[in-house]
Design a protein around this motif. Structure first.
Motif, PDB file in Angstrom:
ATOM      1  N   PHE A   1       0.845  -1.185   0.000  1.00 22.64           N
ATOM      2  CA  PHE A   1       0.000   0.000   0.000  1.00 22.64           C
ATOM      3  C   PHE A   1       0.884   1.240   0.000  1.00 22.64           C
ATOM      4  CE2 PHE A   1      -2.668  -3.297   1.667  1.00 22.64           C
ATOM      5  CZ  PHE A   1      -3.945  -2.999   1.203  1.00 22.64           C
ATOM      6  N   GLY A   2       0.351   2.340  -0.510  1.00 21.87           N
ATOM      7  CA  GLY A   2       1.068   3.606  -0.445  1.00 21.87           C
ATOM      8  C   GLY A   2       2.011   3.812  -1.614  1.00 21.87           C
ATOM      9  N   GLU A   3       2.600   4.989  -1.639  1.00 27.38           N
ATOM     10  CA  GLU A   3       3.466   5.390  -2.744  1.00 27.38           C
ATOM     11  C   GLU A   3       4.909   5.002  -2.466  1.00 27.38           C
ATOM     12  OE1 GLU A   3       3.968   9.413  -5.488  1.00 27.38           O
ATOM     13  OE2 GLU A   3       3.159   9.547  -3.460  1.00 27.38           O
ATOM     14  N   PHE A   4       5.616   4.610  -3.516  1.00 27.79           N
ATOM     15  CA  PHE A   4       7.012   4.204  -3.387  1.00 27.79           C
ATOM     16  C   PHE A   4       7.947   5.381  -3.608  1.00 27.79           C
ATOM     17  CE2 PHE A   4       6.953  -0.606  -4.531  1.00 27.79           C
ATOM     18  CZ  PHE A   4       6.064  -0.835  -3.505  1.00 27.79           C
TER      19      PHE A   4
ATOM     20  N   ASP B   1      15.065  -8.821  -3.691  1.00 29.97           N
ATOM     21  CA  ASP B   1      14.874 -10.150  -3.115  1.00 29.97           C
ATOM     22  C   ASP B   1      13.873 -10.848  -4.018  1.00 29.97           C
ATOM     23  OD1 ASP B   1      14.053 -12.415  -1.701  1.00 29.97           O
ATOM     24  OD2 ASP B   1      14.139 -11.422   0.246  1.00 29.97           O
ATOM     25  N   PRO B   2      14.271 -11.887  -4.751  1.00 27.02           N
ATOM     26  CA  PRO B   2      13.342 -12.522  -5.694  1.00 27.02           C
ATOM     27  C   PRO B   2      12.111 -13.121  -5.029  1.00 27.02           C
ATOM     28  CG  PRO B   2      15.344 -13.817  -5.459  1.00 27.02           C
ATOM     29  CD  PRO B   2      15.593 -12.522  -4.783  1.00 27.02           C
ATOM     30  N   MET B   3      12.158 -13.345  -3.720  1.00 26.14           N
ATOM     31  CA  MET B   3      10.991 -13.872  -3.032  1.00 26.14           C
ATOM     32  C   MET B   3      10.227 -12.771  -2.285  1.00 26.14           C
ATOM     33  SD  MET B   3      11.074 -16.919  -4.050  1.00 26.14           S
ATOM     34  CE  MET B   3       9.850 -17.776  -3.081  1.00 26.14           C
ATOM     35  N   ARG B   4      10.541 -11.511  -2.615  1.00 30.03           N
ATOM     36  CA  ARG B   4       9.766 -10.393  -2.076  1.00 30.03           C
ATOM     37  C   ARG B   4       9.868  -9.233  -3.069  1.00 30.03           C
ATOM     38  NH1 ARG B   4      12.363  -9.402   2.460  1.00 30.03           N
ATOM     39  NH2 ARG B   4      13.633  -7.845   1.426  1.00 30.03           N
ATOM     40  N   ILE B   5       9.291  -9.417  -4.244  1.00 27.99           N
ATOM     41  CA  ILE B   5       9.299  -8.373  -5.264  1.00 27.99           C
ATOM     42  C   ILE B   5       8.275  -7.309  -4.866  1.00 27.99           C
ATOM     43  CG2 ILE B   5       8.881  -7.863  -7.693  1.00 27.99           C
ATOM     44  CD1 ILE B   5       9.694 -10.771  -8.299  1.00 27.99           C
ATOM     45  N   ARG B   6       8.728  -6.086  -4.784  1.00 25.77           N
ATOM     46  CA  ARG B   6       7.873  -4.993  -4.297  1.00 25.77           C
ATOM     47  C   ARG B   6       7.028  -4.434  -5.436  1.00 25.77           C
ATOM     48  NH1 ARG B   6      10.581  -0.668  -3.117  1.00 25.77           N
ATOM     49  NH2 ARG B   6       9.354   0.082  -1.364  1.00 25.77           N
TER      50      ARG B   6
ATOM     51  N   GLY C   1      14.999   1.425 -13.058  1.00 25.55           N
ATOM     52  CA  GLY C   1      14.497   0.306 -12.284  1.00 25.55           C
ATOM     53  C   GLY C   1      13.236  -0.269 -12.885  1.00 25.55           C
ATOM     54  N   VAL C   2      12.478  -0.987 -12.052  1.00 28.90           N
ATOM     55  CA  VAL C   2      11.264  -1.666 -12.495  1.00 28.90           C
ATOM     56  C   VAL C   2      10.068  -1.069 -11.762  1.00 28.90           C
ATOM     57  CG1 VAL C   2      10.081  -3.878 -12.759  1.00 28.90           C
ATOM     58  CG2 VAL C   2      12.587  -3.786 -12.841  1.00 28.90           C
ATOM     59  N   GLY C   3       9.196  -0.399 -12.485  1.00 22.06           N
ATOM     60  CA  GLY C   3       7.915   0.020 -11.928  1.00 22.06           C
ATOM     61  C   GLY C   3       6.952  -1.155 -11.980  1.00 22.06           C
TER      62      GLY C   3
ATOM     63  N   TYR D   1       0.059   9.554  -8.672  1.00 25.38           N
ATOM     64  CA  TYR D   1       0.503   8.226  -8.245  1.00 25.38           C
ATOM     65  C   TYR D   1       1.087   7.402  -9.395  1.00 25.38           C
ATOM     66  CZ  TYR D   1      -2.133   9.714  -4.193  1.00 25.38           C
ATOM     67  OH  TYR D   1      -2.591  10.439  -3.113  1.00 25.38           O
ATOM     68  N   TRP D   2       0.283   7.095 -10.412  1.00 23.37           N
ATOM     69  CA  TRP D   2       0.769   6.189 -11.455  1.00 23.37           C
ATOM     70  C   TRP D   2       1.902   6.818 -12.266  1.00 23.37           C
ATOM     71  CZ3 TRP D   2      -4.694   4.677 -13.694  1.00 23.37           C
ATOM     72  CH2 TRP D   2      -5.437   4.054 -12.679  1.00 23.37           C
ATOM     73  N   LYS D   3       1.730   8.066 -12.693  1.00 21.17           N
ATOM     74  CA  LYS D   3       2.778   8.725 -13.475  1.00 21.17           C
ATOM     75  C   LYS D   3       4.052   8.889 -12.642  1.00 21.17           C
ATOM     76  CE  LYS D   3       3.815  12.897 -16.150  1.00 21.17           C
ATOM     77  NZ  LYS D   3       4.999  13.284 -15.343  1.00 21.17           N
ATOM     78  N   ASN D   4       3.893   9.241 -11.368  1.00 22.96           N
ATOM     79  CA  ASN D   4       5.063   9.373 -10.500  1.00 22.96           C
ATOM     80  C   ASN D   4       5.843   8.066 -10.410  1.00 22.96           C
ATOM     81  OD1 ASN D   4       4.613  12.038  -9.975  1.00 22.96           O
ATOM     82  ND2 ASN D   4       3.797  11.753  -7.918  1.00 22.96           N
ATOM     83  N   HIS D   5       5.108   6.961 -10.358  1.00 20.10           N
ATOM     84  CA  HIS D   5       5.749   5.647 -10.277  1.00 20.10           C
ATOM     85  C   HIS D   5       6.563   5.377 -11.544  1.00 20.10           C
ATOM     86  CE1 HIS D   5       6.200   1.859  -8.184  1.00 20.10           C
ATOM     87  NE2 HIS D   5       5.826   1.176  -9.252  1.00 20.10           N
ATOM     88  N   VAL D   6       5.983   5.693 -12.689  1.00 18.46           N
ATOM     89  CA  VAL D   6       6.693   5.523 -13.958  1.00 18.46           C
ATOM     90  C   VAL D   6       7.923   6.419 -14.002  1.00 18.46           C
ATOM     91  CG1 VAL D   6       6.529   5.782 -16.461  1.00 18.46           C
ATOM     92  CG2 VAL D   6       4.592   4.835 -15.186  1.00 18.46           C
TER      93      VAL D   6
END
Length: 467
Positions: free
Chosen positions: A371-374, A384-389, A421-423, A408-413
């Protein structure tokens, strides 16, 4: 005919030892399970399944570091070790002990390696990886876990010029309060900020950690090395994913994404959702997979509950193995690929250590929903391949916000592009039309990703893990 009958009689006589009557078991005789070393506990009837369901690639391997900026394996190999750090035999990360920090009362603890590296390394554009294991009260009592990068000085005399990143929030968010497994986190070097005149990032020679609690009640955590890992990406990636098989949302997204040739990732809970009222039908899963190239990833099989009748945490370990084996076999029976990557469930999350072995043995990587913004997006290799955020698109936290796209979405991109990195955005039923701002916002998101193809690709998890 007489010769044939005589031959059969002789064959029957030779097959039955003299003096013993031949006995035939009735066709309806019940068969019992044969003990197998694959099943430490005998599964309940109906839970029999192979230990690993169907075909799955080897579980994702953790990336090899290109350099170790600070070695934290033994107290005797630290410079000026704090009094509350110790070597503990339980659950060692390196060899026979784990370096464990128990912080009671306020104040910073400096974890400094014994020496600098043999020579400088260029960290520009790369990733810094740290290892931690929560023992007790890490969340919410870890206030500081600052990684400092140096190109001058040494552990005994660090100097005032370095780059710094406080990973306390990442650690608290990802590992919570109770004892769990060892986990890793990666931070782009570009996310570190200079202190003083900063370090020369093209010539790093060592690193240190400053750890401090924000509460005097105490907390305990284990720590591991500070490493440099090569960034596998030369441009940013974006993953658009969907949970819980909502037809209206998936239908809208599939049309909007297909206009640009983008593909999504659908997480499927087969016996829980597929084919039921208000959920996707099997035929549509095949269409998304076969014709549009979507990845059909894994979620639950029969339940997302951790407790209660049949809950994941209360069934046996063998039954948990069977639960995931059924899902993997079902996917293979339908010709759906991409299920080697999974997702945690509503009530069975990344911190559930009872369920974790089930995920570890069945999947090469696992996605978690946050939840929330990154402030910082994912990296590849995964932190961590077993905890992909992955960031929730916002049905449960932002609702029908008028600025759902711009805020939110544009900021993430944008963060993904800035950090190379990976959004990762995960939708539930926000595109059904009930939230009036979401469909126009999704169209804006698709157009923005299309306009920035030079610096960001829309991909699936499978594209990254099995290129």
């Amino acid at each position: 005919m007489k010769r044939l009958l005589l031959g059969l009689a002789l064959l029957t006589a030779s097959a039955t030892p003299p003096g013993l009557a031949q006995t035939l078991a009735p066709g309806t005789a019940p068969l019992t399970a044969i003990p197998s070393p694959d099943w430490p506990q005998q599964p309940a009837d109906g839970d029999k399944a192979p230990p690993v369901g169907g075909r799955i690639h080897q579980r994702y391997r953790i990336a090899t570091p290109t350099a170790v900026l600070a070695s934290f394996d033994q107290v005797g190999r630290l410079t000026g070790a704090p009094s509350d750090v110790s070597d503990v035999a339980a659950d060692p990360l390196y060899g026979d002990t784990r370096l464990t920090l128990t912080m009671n009362g306020f104040g910073s603890r400096m974890l400094r390696p014994l020496t600098t590296m043999a020579g400088p390394v260029n960290a520009t554009g790369q990733l810094v990886r740290i290892w931690t294991k929560p023992i007790a009260n890490v969340d919410p009592r870890l206030g500081t876990y600052k990684i400092r990068l140096y190109s001058t000085g040494g552990p005994a005399n660090p100097g005032a010029n370095y780059h710094e990143f406080n990973a306390a929030g990442l650690i608290r968010e990802g590992q919570k309060d109770k004892e769990q497994r060892w986990g890793s986190f990666t931070i782009p070097v570009s996310a570190f900020t200079p202190v003083g005149s900063g370090a020369d990032l093209t010539a790093l020679t060592w690193a240190m950690v400053e750890a401090a609690p924000n509460n005097s009640a105490g907390m305990t955590m284990a720590v591991g090395n500070v490493e440099l890992v090569a960034n596998a990406l030369t441009k940013a990636k974006m993953i658009i994913a969907f949970d819980d098989q909502y037809p209206n949302t998936v239908n809208y997204a599939a049309r909007a994404m297909a206009r640009y040739g983008f593909r999504g990732v659908l997480y499927v809970s087969a016996a829980t959702d597929t084919g039921k009222a208000g959920k996707l039908q099997v035929a549509q899963l095949k269409t998304l997979h076969d014709n549009l190239g979507w990845q059909i990833a894994s979620q639950a099989w029969s339940t997302e509950n951790n407790s209660g009748p049949g809950g994941i945490d209360v069934i046996t370990a063998d039954q948990r193995t069977a639960e995931m084996a059924r899902l993997r076999n079902w996917q293979n029976a339908l010709g759906l690929t991409g299920g080697g990557h999974g997702s945690y469930f509503s009530n069975v999350g990344v911190t559930d250590m009872i369920a974790y072995p089930m995920f570890r043995q069945a999947f090469r990587s696992m996605r978690a929903y946050y939840f929330g913004e990154f402030g910082q997006v994912e990296t590849y290799p995964w932190g961590d391949p077993m905890r992909i955020r992955a960031m929730g698109a916002g049905e449960f936290q932002w609702g029908n916000n008028a600025s759902i796209y711009t805020s939110y979405w544009k900021n993430h991109v944008d963060r993904a592009m800035a950090q190379k990195g990976v959004g990762f955005l995960v939708f539930h039923d926000g595109l059904s039309g009930a939230l009036s701002n979401w469909q126009p916002a999704f169209d804006q998101l698709m157009a923005y990703l299309d306009a920035n193809r030079a610096v960001i690709d829309v991909v699936t998890v499978e594209d990254l893990e099995n290129p």
